[in-house]
Structure formats: structure tokens, C-alpha cells
Scaffold this motif. Structure first.
Motif, PDB file in Angstrom:
ATOM      1  N   GLY A 167       0.804  -0.938  -0.452  1.00 36.26           N
ATOM      2  CA  GLY A 167      -0.544  -0.131  -0.333  1.00 36.26           C
ATOM      3  C   GLY A 167       0.800   1.434  -0.260  1.00 36.26           C
ATOM      4  O   GLY A 167       0.299   2.291  -0.420  1.00 36.26           O
ATOM      5  N   GLY A 168       2.211   1.166   0.514  1.00 39.92           N
ATOM      6  CA  GLY A 168       2.941   2.317   0.403  1.00 39.92           C
ATOM      7  C   GLY A 168       3.530   2.350   0.020  1.00 39.92           C
ATOM      8  O   GLY A 168       4.548   3.409  -0.348  1.00 39.92           O
ATOM      9  N   VAL A 169       4.005   1.480  -0.583  1.00 38.64           N
ATOM     10  CA  VAL A 169       4.834   1.486  -2.190  1.00 38.64           C
ATOM     11  C   VAL A 169       4.984   2.379  -3.654  1.00 38.64           C
ATOM     12  O   VAL A 169       3.912   2.181  -4.339  1.00 38.64           O
ATOM     13  CB  VAL A 169       5.314  -0.135  -2.314  1.00 38.64           C
ATOM     14  CG1 VAL A 169       6.851   0.363  -3.345  1.00 38.64           C
ATOM     15  CG2 VAL A 169       5.786  -0.818  -1.295  1.00 38.64           C
ATOM     16  N   ALA A 170       5.532   3.097  -3.956  1.00 36.52           N
ATOM     17  CA  ALA A 170       5.558   3.890  -4.335  1.00 36.52           C
ATOM     18  C   ALA A 170       5.134   2.928  -5.857  1.00 36.52           C
ATOM     19  O   ALA A 170       6.078   2.434  -6.064  1.00 36.52           O
ATOM     20  CB  ALA A 170       6.318   5.287  -4.689  1.00 36.52           C
ATOM     21  N   ASN A 171       4.642   3.765  -6.672  1.00 38.15           N
ATOM     22  CA  ASN A 171       4.166   3.471  -8.359  1.00 38.15           C
ATOM     23  C   ASN A 171       4.376   1.735  -8.245  1.00 38.15           C
ATOM     24  O   ASN A 171       5.113   1.087  -9.447  1.00 38.15           O
ATOM     25  CB  ASN A 171       4.740   4.126  -8.805  1.00 38.15           C
ATOM     26  CG  ASN A 171       5.808   5.514  -8.815  1.00 38.15           C
ATOM     27  OD1 ASN A 171       3.989   5.947  -9.563  1.00 38.15           O
ATOM     28  ND2 ASN A 171       6.887   5.753  -8.422  1.00 38.15           N
ATOM     29  N   ARG A 172       3.774   0.660  -7.458  1.00 39.52           N
ATOM     30  CA  ARG A 172       3.863  -0.306  -7.662  1.00 39.52           C
ATOM     31  C   ARG A 172       2.451  -0.818  -7.308  1.00 39.52           C
ATOM     32  O   ARG A 172       1.451  -0.389  -6.416  1.00 39.52           O
ATOM     33  CB  ARG A 172       4.369  -0.434  -6.610  1.00 39.52           C
ATOM     34  CG  ARG A 172       4.081  -2.390  -6.164  1.00 39.52           C
ATOM     35  CD  ARG A 172       5.678  -3.155  -7.636  1.00 39.52           C
ATOM     36  NE  ARG A 172       6.303  -3.988  -7.285  1.00 39.52           N
ATOM     37  CZ  ARG A 172       5.924  -5.608  -7.992  1.00 39.52           C
ATOM     38  NH1 ARG A 172       6.090  -4.565  -9.810  1.00 39.52           N
ATOM     39  NH2 ARG A 172       6.298  -6.250  -8.492  1.00 39.52           N
ATOM     40  N   THR A 173       1.618  -1.458  -7.765  1.00 41.87           N
ATOM     41  CA  THR A 173       0.568  -1.815  -7.594  1.00 41.87           C
ATOM     42  C   THR A 173      -0.189  -3.478  -7.946  1.00 41.87           C
ATOM     43  O   THR A 173       1.069  -4.324  -8.387  1.00 41.87           O
ATOM     44  CB  THR A 173      -0.727  -1.106  -8.619  1.00 41.87           C
ATOM     45  OG1 THR A 173      -0.712  -1.633 -10.230  1.00 41.87           O
ATOM     46  CG2 THR A 173      -0.777  -0.054  -9.070  1.00 41.87           C
ATOM     47  N   PRO A 174      -1.132  -4.023  -7.238  1.00 38.20           N
ATOM     48  CA  PRO A 174      -0.923  -5.576  -6.834  1.00 38.20           C
ATOM     49  C   PRO A 174      -1.193  -5.874  -8.844  1.00 38.20           C
ATOM     50  O   PRO A 174      -0.676  -6.991  -8.900  1.00 38.20           O
ATOM     51  CB  PRO A 174      -2.689  -5.447  -6.641  1.00 38.20           C
ATOM     52  CG  PRO A 174      -2.381  -4.231  -5.932  1.00 38.20           C
ATOM     53  CD  PRO A 174      -1.902  -2.804  -6.104  1.00 38.20           C
ATOM     54  N   ALA A 175      -1.314  -4.968 -10.121  1.00 38.44           N
ATOM     55  CA  ALA A 175      -1.429  -6.031 -11.036  1.00 38.44           C
ATOM     56  C   ALA A 175      -0.300  -5.800 -10.967  1.00 38.44           C
ATOM     57  O   ALA A 175      -0.291  -6.881 -12.399  1.00 38.44           O
ATOM     58  CB  ALA A 175      -2.290  -4.272 -11.898  1.00 38.44           C
ATOM     59  N   ASP A 176       1.239  -4.897 -10.809  1.00 33.67           N
ATOM     60  CA  ASP A 176       2.214  -5.031 -10.942  1.00 33.67           C
ATOM     61  C   ASP A 176       2.747  -6.997  -9.984  1.00 33.67           C
ATOM     62  O   ASP A 176       3.995  -6.937 -11.231  1.00 33.67           O
ATOM     63  CB  ASP A 176       2.571  -3.769 -10.410  1.00 33.67           C
ATOM     64  CG  ASP A 176       2.315  -2.404 -11.218  1.00 33.67           C
ATOM     65  OD1 ASP A 176       2.049  -2.677 -12.605  1.00 33.67           O
ATOM     66  OD2 ASP A 176       2.577  -1.260 -10.255  1.00 33.67           O
ATOM     67  N   ILE A 177       2.663  -6.611  -9.259  1.00 29.83           N
ATOM     68  CA  ILE A 177       2.837  -7.769  -8.483  1.00 29.83           C
ATOM     69  C   ILE A 177       2.515  -9.259  -9.630  1.00 29.83           C
ATOM     70  O   ILE A 177       2.955 -10.147  -9.835  1.00 29.83           O
ATOM     71  CB  ILE A 177       2.243  -8.363  -7.431  1.00 29.83           C
ATOM     72  CG1 ILE A 177       2.983  -7.076  -6.987  1.00 29.83           C
ATOM     73  CG2 ILE A 177       2.830  -9.262  -7.082  1.00 29.83           C
ATOM     74  CD1 ILE A 177       2.704  -7.150  -4.883  1.00 29.83           C
ATOM     75  N   ASP A 178       0.894  -9.430  -9.893  1.00 24.57           N
ATOM     76  CA  ASP A 178       0.325 -10.551 -10.791  1.00 24.57           C
ATOM     77  C   ASP A 178       1.160 -10.035 -12.023  1.00 24.57           C
ATOM     78  O   ASP A 178       1.793 -11.287 -12.273  1.00 24.57           O
ATOM     79  CB  ASP A 178      -0.737 -10.344 -10.862  1.00 24.57           C
ATOM     80  CG  ASP A 178      -1.982 -10.300  -9.431  1.00 24.57           C
ATOM     81  OD1 ASP A 178      -1.326 -10.714  -9.146  1.00 24.57           O
ATOM     82  OD2 ASP A 178      -3.012  -9.625 -10.025  1.00 24.57           O
ATOM     83  N   LYS A 179       1.875  -9.744 -12.284  1.00 25.41           N
ATOM     84  CA  LYS A 179       2.225  -9.239 -13.874  1.00 25.41           C
ATOM     85  C   LYS A 179       3.733 -10.135 -13.716  1.00 25.41           C
ATOM     86  O   LYS A 179       4.100 -10.770 -14.393  1.00 25.41           O
ATOM     87  CB  LYS A 179       2.226  -8.527 -15.020  1.00 25.41           C
ATOM     88  CG  LYS A 179       3.249  -8.088 -15.311  1.00 25.41           C
ATOM     89  CD  LYS A 179       2.944  -6.707 -16.388  1.00 25.41           C
ATOM     90  CE  LYS A 179       4.000  -6.970 -17.800  1.00 25.41           C
ATOM     91  NZ  LYS A 179       4.552  -5.332 -18.185  1.00 25.41           N
ATOM     92  N   ASP A 180       4.353  -9.114 -12.678  1.00 30.38           N
ATOM     93  CA  ASP A 180       5.816  -9.980 -12.178  1.00 30.38           C
ATOM     94  C   ASP A 180       5.733 -11.043 -12.412  1.00 30.38           C
ATOM     95  O   ASP A 180       6.480 -12.550 -12.424  1.00 30.38           O
ATOM     96  CB  ASP A 180       6.493  -8.992 -11.679  1.00 30.38           C
ATOM     97  CG  ASP A 180       6.643  -8.042 -11.756  1.00 30.38           C
ATOM     98  OD1 ASP A 180       6.532  -7.707 -12.886  1.00 30.38           O
ATOM     99  OD2 ASP A 180       7.300  -6.679 -11.006  1.00 30.38           O
TER     100      ASP A 180
END
Length: 374
Positions: free
Chosen positions: A149-162
Motif C-alpha cells: 500500500g505504501g510502495v510508490a508506483n507499485r500495484t497488485p496488477a504489477d505483482i501479478d504481472k511479475d
């Protein structure tokens, strides 16, 4: 073991004989490992794993390793990689203690969590390892929950993609990712971890009980090292020494691990098949202890019934497992000649060997399966 080769194979086989006239077929039964152990070091682990089973599991994994060219690295992560222990050979007890000391220094106080950061680093370390022929694997200790939640420019969608990219790479490289979910407060994201493991042809586990750690790690080892496993417990502590019979089936066992897990520390005595009490530790017997387990390691134990005496706190359940491996190769006898013509009869003979000497144990041959690859 004798095999007559049909004439239809002779032409292709003769070419191989010219290149390798004194071929040795070596297939050790104890494959070595290149293992990356990944640890979730976020603050949430203090609730999902208050007893530090993740850290205990990493140390037990290291203690269970044989001293035969295994390589181990460690990665800790929060929202990013926090600490790493570079992949290193485990050749002696000092190597193991160095890794365990690193684990003892891990603090679980990182604010955010992103499992892909730890997995990405683990894959990178395996890709960069020295070519060894060892069996690669990744083992992750986590609650499976991401929090960015507090990490800049990082979303759950980014995690899923990675994560999808990491799984794809692990699949192509043949890196199974085993997940050990730690679930003391019931908030384990079990489905998430299971997908990671299943998609990489591994297995997901979940536990909050230290007594389950040896069985979980043994199952992982057995999938890569052809270990033999026997459950010798559980027993209930009485405050006195309780006898447990440990059978070493033959004289070809390279190493036997006797693990005991319980809520409280235990004491050991050990008597060999000749009735001689052994000194613990000694040249061929080492003892490893931690908060939740004790591990006796016997190097090249003699065949027969050993007697293990275990003393625990009255009422404590003590789980005992025996895990052992063989140090055996398949050796092919030299052929009588190096050139064969079509229609010639070719006799191929092979035998099991231990340190260059033929093994004559009929029980091993009766249970063995032989394959000749042309």
C-alpha cells in the motif's frame, strides 16, 4: 545384470563405442542440490509465524544436507530484497554454521511485502550459479500475503504481472518453487502459494507445528535426492530415556539423519549394533540442535539395529524420523572389443559399486531396475 543387444541396434551403438571404448555408467542415488531458501521478513510474519518456524525450517534444511557438493543461498524480502547470503558450497560443518548464523541475524520488521521481489532474486541466483549438474530448487517460507500500500508506483496488477513472468522463467529453466505457508493466525493465503508451486511442478505445504517441519523438508529432499524415509515415532516423553530401534538396512548407507521435534529440548543416547554406546558428538556422529528440533547425523553407519534413547519432558509428544541415502554407482564392465559389426553379439554387464568396489548385497540387486540407453 546382463543384457544381450539385438542386432538392430548394433550400427548406432558401434559409433558410441568408438568414442567411449571404456564407458562408465555412473548414476549416484543421492543427487546434490542447488537450493535457494527465500524468507519473508516482513513485520506480518510476527503474527503468522510468532515461533519463527520459517527461520527454524531454513536451519533444519541446512542441517539435513549432506556434505557432498550441495550449494545453498538465502534471500530475505519485504517490498524488495532485504538481505542475501550468496550461493555457496556446503562442504563442512563450518559452512553450515555460517548460513545458520546468517539466519539467526534476520529481523522480521520490514513494513511492506512483495513476494515477487524474493522470487525474482532467487531465480537470478540460480541463473548465475556455477554449472554443477546439481538439482535446482527454490523453497519459500511465507504467509503468502502481499502488502504494498505504501510502495510508490507499485500495484497488485504489477505483482501479478511479475509473478507470471517469474513462473514462466522457472518453468523454462526447470526451477520448482516449493512454498511452506506459515499459518499461526489463520491468515495464510494458501491458494496463492499453491498456484505458484503447482505451476512450477513443485508442492505447497502449510503448517504452524514445528513437529511437521522434518516431514515437509524430507518430502522436498526426497523429490530431488532419492532419500529413504522412515517414521520412528511419535513417542510421548516420560522424563526418562525411551528406547527407539533404528534399523540401518545395509552397509552402503552414506549418511543417516535422525530428527526429533518436540515443544521442549530432548536428550539422546546412541548404541550401535554391537552394543557399544557412542559418544555424541564424535568423528562420525554430529548433533545439531535448535529451538524446535534436534538432529543426529551418522556418517556411514554400520548395518544393523541401532538403539536410540530419547529423553523428553513428561507429556511432550516427540516425533522421530530417520532419513538416509546411499553412496552407490552403476558401473559398466569394459567391453571385450571396441568395434562390432552387424550381426555380432554384444554382451553388456554392469554392477553396483561403492567407492570403486563391487557391491554384492542381493537385496539391492533384487529391488533395482536397470536401463541401458543406446
Amino acid at each position: 545384470m546382463r543384457k544381450y543387444i539385438n542386432r538392430i541396434f548394433i550400427i548406432g551403438f558401434a559409433i558410441m563405442l568408438l568414442l567411449f571404448p571404456s564407458m562408465l555408467m555412473a548414476a549416484t542415488s543421492d543427487a546434490q542440490l542447488d537450493a535457494i531458501l527465500v524468507i519473508d521478513a516482513s513485520g506480518s510474519m510476527k503474527e503468522t509465524d510468532p515461533n519463527k518456524l520459517g527461520l527454524e525450517g531454513v536451519k533444519l534444511f541446512v542441517d539435513m544436507l549432506g556434505l557432498t557438493d550441495n550449494q545453498v543461498g538465502v534471500v530475505t524480502y519485504g517490498s524488495d530484497v532485504s538481505q542475501t547470503y550468496p550461493m555457496s558450497l556446503v562442504k563442512n560443518q563450518s559452512d553450515k554454521e555460517n548460513i545458520k548464523n546468517f539466519v539467526d541475524g534476520i529481523t522480521r520488521d520490514l513494513e511492506y511485502t512483495d513476494i515477487t521481489s524474493g522470487l525474482k532474486e532467487a531465480v537470478k541466483m540460480l541463473n548465475q550459479r556455477n554449472a554443477s549438474g546439481n538439482s535446482p530448487l527454490i523453497v519459500v517460507f511465507t504467509d503468502g500475503n502481499n502488502a504494498i500500500g505504501g510502495v510508490a508506483n507499485r500495484t497488485p496488477a504489477d505483482i501479478d504481472k511479475d509473478l507470471a513472468a517469474i513462473i514462466s522463467q522457472a518453468q523454462s529453466e526447470g526451477y520448482p518453487i516449493y512454498t511452506i505457508g506459515l499459518n499461526d493466525n489463520g491468515k495464510l493465503n494458501e491458494a496463492y502459494l499453491e498456484k505458484i508451486s503447482v505451476d512450477t511442478k513443485a508442492k505447497a505445504f502449510a503448517t504452524k507445528d514445528p513437529a511437521e517441519l522434518p516431514d515437509i523438508l524430507t518430502e522436498i529432499f526426497a523429490a530431488h535426492s532419492n532419500l529413504k524415509v522412515q517414521s520412528l515415532g511419535p513417542i510421548t516423553g516420560t522424563g526418562n530415556f525411551e528406547e527407539v530401534v533404528v534399523n540401518i538396512p545395509n552397509g552402503n548407507v552414506l549418511e543417516a539423519n535422525l530428527s526429533a521435534t518436540s515443544k521442549s529440548p530432548v536428550e539422546f543416547k546412541l548404541v550401535d549394533p554391537n552394543g557399544n554406546e557412542q559418544t555424541i558428538p564424535s568423528q562420525n556422529i554430529t548433533l545439531h540442535t535448535s529451538n524446535s528440533y534436534s538432529l543426529l547425523k551418522l556418517a556411514r553407519p554400520m548395518q544393523g539395529d541401532w538403539k536410540l534413547y530419547v529423553k523428553g519432558i513428561a507429556g511432550d509428544q516427540i516425533n522421530i524420523d530417520l532419513v538416509y541415502n546411499y553412496d552407490i554407482e552403476v558401473t559398466m564392465k569394459p567391453l571385450s572389443q571396441s568395434n562390432y559389426g552387424v550381426g555380432d553379439q554384444l554382451i553388456v554387464e554392469a554392477y553396483l559399486s561403492l567407492q570403486g568396489n563391487a557391491v554384492n548385497d542381493p537385496n539391492l540387486y533384487n529391488s533395482a531396475k536397470g536401463y541401458l540407453v543406446l
